[in-house]
Scaffold this motif. Structure first.
Motif, PDB file in Angstrom:
ATOM      1  N   TYR A 193       0.833  -1.203   0.000  1.00  0.00           N
ATOM      2  CA  TYR A 193       0.000   0.000   0.000  1.00  0.00           C
ATOM      3  C   TYR A 193       0.868   1.253   0.000  1.00  0.00           C
ATOM      4  O   TYR A 193       0.638   2.190  -0.769  1.00  0.00           O
ATOM      5  N   ILE A 194       1.893   1.262   0.868  1.00  0.00           N
ATOM      6  CA  ILE A 194       2.726   2.462   0.981  1.00  0.00           C
ATOM      7  C   ILE A 194       3.519   2.694  -0.292  1.00  0.00           C
ATOM      8  O   ILE A 194       3.634   3.823  -0.775  1.00  0.00           O
TER       9      ILE A 194
ATOM     10  N   ILE B  13       1.016   4.071  -2.812  1.00  0.00           N
ATOM     11  CA  ILE B  13       0.503   5.421  -2.554  1.00  0.00           C
ATOM     12  C   ILE B  13       1.616   6.452  -2.747  1.00  0.00           C
ATOM     13  O   ILE B  13       1.373   7.557  -3.238  1.00  0.00           O
ATOM     14  N   LEU B  14       2.855   6.082  -2.447  1.00  0.00           N
ATOM     15  CA  LEU B  14       3.953   7.018  -2.716  1.00  0.00           C
ATOM     16  C   LEU B  14       4.132   7.209  -4.212  1.00  0.00           C
ATOM     17  O   LEU B  14       4.386   8.330  -4.672  1.00  0.00           O
TER      18      LEU B  14
END
Lengths: 253, 90
Positions: free
Chosen positions: A235-236, A239-240
């Motif tokens: 996810y990170i 999203i980045l």
């Protein structure tokens, strides 16, 4: 009392070739499996008859697509970024399927714990966000990147250097290190507690054998935690990526 | 007991000194790198919970931003962890 030797790091991370001589080891197997599984799932989800309500695999695929659209693209790029859904969805599914073998029996190795795969992924992301910036802003992307509007003339050399390094070098570097080190740390934690439990069970002192329950409970707990980490890191990363694409597509005014 | 028998006939060799230095410095590298990130993430999540409690309707946006912040904050601790691997186990 205990022969507690942590295995050398290469023994935990490097795998023999499955068939000697062709350079195809467990990491390659996991990567190929990740690609095959994700392609199979999304092909199975293609709607054959538009009049029927979605069922089974298609529901699952729709949840994934909606998650990418509503939770990742809308807060970062906005409505105009919805065209990036296929790229971000591919990244998310691939990274998650590379992370999750860290806790699957017999695989027991997150493919992303080897530096090569996160490095390749973040270089792809680097190319994509620089390419998106060049496409949407032309060559002005670079001047905009090193001198955001409103910077005093005297500070321009300093700000330019900092922005250039932080955007073009630190971004891919930190993406790589974040994904790899998180998974590597989880893998090493699992190995540590597994070794501890095994050595306590094998120990000669009979009083030490029941103590093995403590590292075993910890092992179960960390395994559950690793599911969370596998999801959260995918996810990170995505999203980045979306944030970087967002800053390339819509420059700050 | 083994540790004391080692002490009795101690002889400091170059390799031993090097290994001891590597073990010591890798421990310090990770421990010192973790301090800042630990404080940072503590602040960040605490403030996010506060914001979510004050304005539950903004919880989704706060959560996204919180994860972004955590990702940036923990990067330095992770670099410390990589240094620990390189110096201590590599």
């Amino acid at each position: 009392m205990l022969a507690l030797d942590f295995p050398p790091i290469n023994e935990v991370l490097r795998w023999r070739d499955l068939i000697p001589g062709i350079g195809f080891n467990k990491i390659s197997l996991i990567v190929v499996l990740a690609v095959v599984i994700s392609v199979a799932v999304f092909f199975a989800a293609i709607r054959k008859d538009p009049m029927k309500p979605p069922t089974g695999v298609r529901n699952f695929a729709e949840v994934l697509v909606e998650f990418i659209e509503q939770q990742i693209i809308m807060p970062t790029v906005g409505r105009s970024g919805l065209g990036w859904t296929p790229f971000l969805l591919t990244l998310f599914v691939f990274i998650f399927l590379c992370n999750i073998p860290g806790i699957i029996p017999f695989l027991q190795m997150p493919a992303t714990a080897r530096l090569a795969i996160p490095l390749f992924l973040s270089l792809v992301v680097w190319l994509v966000f620089v390419g998106a910036g060049l496409k949407h802003q032309g060559v002005g992307y670079f001047t905009h990147l090193i001198w955001p509007p409103g910077v005093p003339a005297g500070l321009k050399p300093l700000v330019g250097l900092i922005e250039l390094v932080s955007t073009l070098i630190v971004r891919p570097f930190s993406l790589t290190i974040r994904l790899c080190a998180n998974l590597l740390a989880g893998h090493i934690l699992l190995v540590t507690f597994a070794v501890l439990a095994q050595e306590l069970i094998k120990s000669d002192a009979i009083a030490l054998k029941p103590v093995a329950i403590l590292p075993w409970v910890m092992l179960v707990f960390i395994t559950a935690f690793e599911v969370l980490v596998a999801f959260l890191q995918a996810y990170i990363f995505v999203i980045l990526t979306a944030v970087y694409i967002g800053t390339s597509v819509h420059p700050e005014h | 007991m083994e540790a004391f028998s080692v002490l009795a006939n101690s002889q400091i060799t170059d390799e031993g000194l090097k290994a001891a230095n590597a073990a010591l410095s890798s421990g310090f590298a990770y421990g010192l790198a973790a301090i800042g990130s630990a404080i940072g993430i503590g602040f960040l999540v605490g403030k996010s919970v506060e914001a979510m409690a004050r304005q539950p309707e903004a919880a989704g946006m706060v959560r996204t931003t919180m994860f972004l912040g955590i990702a940036f904050t923990e990067a330095l601790a992770l670099i410390g962890f990589v240094v620990f691997i390189l110096a201590g186990l590599g």
